[in-house]
Design a protein around this motif. Structure first.
Motif, mmCIF file in Angstrom:
data_model
loop_
_atom_site.group_PDB
_atom_site.id
_atom_site.type_symbol
_atom_site.label_atom_id
_atom_site.label_comp_id
_atom_site.label_asym_id
_atom_site.label_seq_id
_atom_site.Cartn_x
_atom_site.Cartn_y
_atom_site.Cartn_z
ATOM 1 N N VAL A 155 38.525 41.600 35.206
ATOM 2 C CA VAL A 155 37.129 41.911 35.612
ATOM 3 C C VAL A 155 36.817 41.006 36.906
ATOM 4 C CG1 VAL A 155 34.763 42.051 34.974
ATOM 5 C CG2 VAL A 155 36.536 43.118 33.446
ATOM 6 N N PHE A 156 36.792 39.604 36.742
ATOM 7 C CA PHE A 156 36.573 38.689 37.600
ATOM 8 C C PHE A 156 37.150 39.102 38.889
ATOM 9 C CE2 PHE A 156 37.069 34.854 40.264
ATOM 10 C CZ PHE A 156 35.943 34.087 39.787
ATOM 11 N N PHE A 157 38.618 39.490 38.945
ATOM 12 C CA PHE A 157 39.141 39.717 40.282
ATOM 13 C C PHE A 157 38.969 41.018 40.855
ATOM 14 C CE2 PHE A 157 41.367 36.140 38.758
ATOM 15 C CZ PHE A 157 41.422 35.453 39.777
ATOM 16 N N TYR A 158 38.344 42.282 39.785
ATOM 17 C CA TYR A 158 38.000 43.388 40.202
ATOM 18 C C TYR A 158 36.912 43.240 41.097
ATOM 19 C CZ TYR A 158 40.847 45.855 36.838
ATOM 20 O OH TYR A 158 42.133 46.285 35.959
ATOM 21 N N SER A 159 35.713 42.248 40.558
ATOM 22 C CA SER A 159 34.565 41.979 41.340
ATOM 23 C C SER A 159 34.701 41.511 42.426
ATOM 24 C CB SER A 159 33.905 40.966 40.514
ATOM 25 O OG SER A 159 32.716 40.713 41.148
ATOM 26 N N LEU A 160 35.889 40.336 42.788
ATOM 27 C CA LEU A 160 36.167 40.042 44.010
ATOM 28 C C LEU A 160 36.707 41.019 44.945
ATOM 29 C CD1 LEU A 160 37.857 36.561 43.237
ATOM 30 C CD2 LEU A 160 35.513 37.028 43.770
ATOM 31 N N GLY A 161 37.678 41.976 44.480
ATOM 32 C CA GLY A 161 38.307 43.068 45.348
ATOM 33 C C GLY A 161 37.099 43.950 45.685
ATOM 34 N N ASP A 162 36.159 44.358 45.031
ATOM 35 C CA ASP A 162 35.116 45.063 45.223
ATOM 36 C C ASP A 162 34.473 44.464 46.422
ATOM 37 O OD1 ASP A 162 33.121 46.926 45.335
ATOM 38 O OD2 ASP A 162 32.332 46.576 43.462
#
Length: 676
Positions: free
Chosen positions: A402-409
């Motif tokens: 989830v941390f990296f989903y947020s960054l990717g978004d």
């Protein structure tokens, strides 16, 4: 007293001299005429018969192909004595059909093999009639005994040539790196010989039956390792049988020795290679180890693989078809010729992009409830209950999706691709072997060109965790983590130097930088904290594989092969080809990295349990070997000496072993297939 000048001969004396000179010339001419009469008229038929019965047959003395040695000079690939059977069409005259039939029976040739020989003998014209044609390579001792016992039935048309044959001491181990050899094709002969002629090379032209390097080091260093064949000239009769009288050939022209090919000294440490081969439990996958300070490879495990001893010479069509029908693709050099989703090992790229682009500030956190929602679609985290509020150190250590989903978004695909490309992804690493693929580092334009419907913003979330369309080769992963470890983007290399047969260096390869890690010091420091946490903190995914005597940094990865279903399943609950790939990339000691290791265990499940233990064991072994070598040098009193090969290994044979001249008749011929 005055001197009286001497006068020349008078007319009478001059005539006398001319008469004598004419008489001597006439006598010499009469002697020559009488000798010619004797040779051409009286005994002309006899000498014509003798001339018709004598030929000078040139026997190729095959050169030993160069050795392949590891960094401690342990012999890995060599040439062993063997025998090849050849036929020379001219010398079987009108009995060729019978000779080929007898030969096929003695050697148990298949119908196709017999037809191949018969067609060549029948269609040979001009000088091709005098050139040897390889019937069978590397015959067995039983076949040799049969031919020796029946040599009178085959006339002088069939020869058995002592030929060095390639021997890969350790079978399938590192076979993708070494490559293999097989017979050169008709079209290749013309191309290769044109290259030799254009370069004015001293090498002898390739001939039918010669073997040439295929793939790997054998192909890349074909010219260096090939050597130069020698020649032995022998007087034979019209049927190709050797005659004792060699006076027709000047002694200086009877034998030209062969020149052995150059040897390759690799950066591979076979002690580490052997350990990795035995430790790696995978059915298919890759283990790579690299010197962090130079970019030279220390070990390369790539499986499954085919034994190059089988491919070099004796492989039937049925066996080859079986190899190529294997769904595991044993001929595929996975380290450079196959790319995979990198899974969570890619998160270091997303983290660097976020920090450098200002999307993530140092110490920033993201709340993980176990899923991430965007536009009505939900992406789930590996931990169903969520990780709570996490910073970068915890997100990398525990691998929070989830941390990296947020960054990717927030980053978008283009900015992730920008930094992935700057770190070396999406292009070949530069390893000096053929066949390396570039992988895929997708941006919005790539999606528009390759994905039905084009780019959509949600794709950047998948890319951010190493899924979606991002694909990397294992070697690219090695170079990437080497850059994080040392700040240098190395060109990976595997050959330290090329040596001639005397052991003198012909060419040396120095470490080669392709770039520097293009990030701020605080960015690298933040990423390093996360990689250290992944291995050394209790919440880290690789905590169970930490080292006791050194600090290792690394990142696990579990790359999906098929789309996740609604219910999580263990690897054993799905078919082999539907299981996830397990990754682990690491380097140690973290404070001053010496070795970088990447492990890919195909279709095995989690990286933490199916890749990290192997990588940890390889790192530990390398550090132990370095300590052992240091102790050995100290005890020997030579601090700078190269560490000796372990005593269990037989001492390397002297490079450039001479091949004895072939004997004429059965056991020699007017040519030779090159050592395979």
């Amino acid at each position: 007293m005055a001197l009286v000048p001497r006068m020349g001969p008078g007319p009478e004396e001059a005539r006398t001299r001319l008469v004598w000179m004419g008489a001597i010339a006439s006598l010499a001419f009469l002697i020559i005429l009488s000798r010619l009469y004797h040779l051409q008229i009286l005994r002309g038929d006899e000498y014509k018969g003798r001339a018709d019965e004598n030929f000078v047959k040139e026997l190729r003395v095959p050169a030993d192909r160069g050795l392949v040695l590891d960094r401690n000079r342990r012999v890995l690939v060599e040439s062993r004595p063997s025998y090849d059977v050849v036929i020379i069409p001219y010398f079987c005259a009108k009995q060729c059909e019978d000779v080929v039939s007898r030969l096929a029976t003695m050697l148990s040739l298949s119908r196709d093999e017999e037809q191949r020989v018969a067609d060549h003998v029948r269609t040979s014209r001009g000088l091709a009639r005098f050139r040897p044609f390889t019937v069978k390579v590397d015959i067995s001792r039983d076949d040799l005994d049969v031919l020796e016992a029946n040599r009178m039935e085959l006339s002088g048309a069939v020869d058995v040539l002592p030929t060095p044959h390639r021997n890969y001491r350790h079978g399938v181990w590192a076979s993708h790196l070494f490559g293999y050899m097989n017979e050169v094709g008709p079209d290749e002969i013309d191309r290769l010989n044109e290259d030799l002629e254009r370069e004015s090379s001293d090498e002898r032209p390739y001939q039918p039956g010669d073997f040439v390097g295929r793939r790997g080091l054998e192909r890349r260093f074909e010219r260096e390792m090939r050597g130069v064949d020698g020649i032995q000239r022998v007087v034979v009769d019209a049927r190709g049988n050797a005659k004792r009288d060699s006076a027709l050939i000047p002694e200086a022209q009877r034998y030209e020795p062969s020149v052995p090919g150059d040897n390759l000294v690799l950066s591979i440490d076979w002690r580490l290679q052997e350990f990795a081969e035995k430790t790696f439990p995978a059915t298919a996958g890759v283990v790579l180890a690299m010197d962090a300070k130079t970019g030279f490879l220390l070990a390369l495990v790539d499986r499954p693989a085919v034994d190059p001893n089988k491919l070099t010479g004796r492989v039937s069509r049925a066996e080859l078809a079986q190899i190529r029908a294997d769904p595991l693709q044993p001929e595929l050099f996975r380290a450079i010729q196959q790319h995979y989703h990198p899974g969570s090992t890619f998160k270091v790229v997303t983290a660097i992009a976020a920090l450098e682009e200002g999307v993530l500030r140092p110490g920033g956190t993201v709340f993980c409830p176990g899923h991430y929602t965007l536009g009505g679609h939900s992406w789930r985290c590996d931990k169903e209950t969520g990780h709570g509020s996490v910073d970068l150190e915890h997100a990398l250590g525990a691998s929070c999706d989830v941390f990296f989903y947020s960054l990717g978004d927030r980053l978008g695909a283009d900015r992730i691709a920008k930094w992935g490309s700057m770190l070396g992804l999406g292009r070949p690493t530069g390893l000096d072997l053929t066949g390396e693929i570039p992988g895929v580092m997708p941006d919005a334009a790539w999606h528009d060109a390759h994905v039905p419907g084009g780019h959509r913003h949600g794709m950047s979330l998948n890319v951010a965790i190493g899924q979606g369309d991002v694909n990397v080769t294992p070697l690219q992963q090695l170079v990437l983590y080497g850059a994080i470890a040392t700040g240098v983007i190395w060109k990976p290399q595997v050959v330290l130097r090329v040596e001639d047969a005397r052991g003198e260096t012909a060419k040396e390869f120095a470490p080669e930088e392709r770039g520097r890690l293009p990030v701020k010091a605080e960015t690298r420091e933040a990423v390093m904290k996360g990689l250290l946490a992944a291995v050394n903190e209790p919440f880290g995914t690789a905590f169970g594989s930490r080292l006791r005597d050194a600090v290792m940094a690394g990142k696990t990865g579990t790359a999906q092969v098929v789309k996740l279903g609604t219910r999580r399943l263990k690897a054993a609950q799905v078919g082999y080809f539907e299981r996830d790939h397990a990754w682990f990339a690491a380097f140690a000691p973290a404070q001053d990295p010496e070795i970088v290791v990447v492990v890919l265990n195909e279709h095995s499940g989690f990286g933490a349990s199916n890749a990290a233990p192997t990588a940890s064991a390889v790192v530990r072994k390398w550090l132990e070997l370095k300590e052992q070598d240091a102790r050995d040098r100290e005890s020997a009193g030579h601090p700078s000496a190269t560490p000796p090969a372990p005593p269990s290994e037989p001492p390397p044979e002297a490079p450039g072993r001479a091949v004895r001249p072939a004997r004429a008749g059965l056991g020699a011929g007017a040519g030779s297939s090159r050592g395979a």
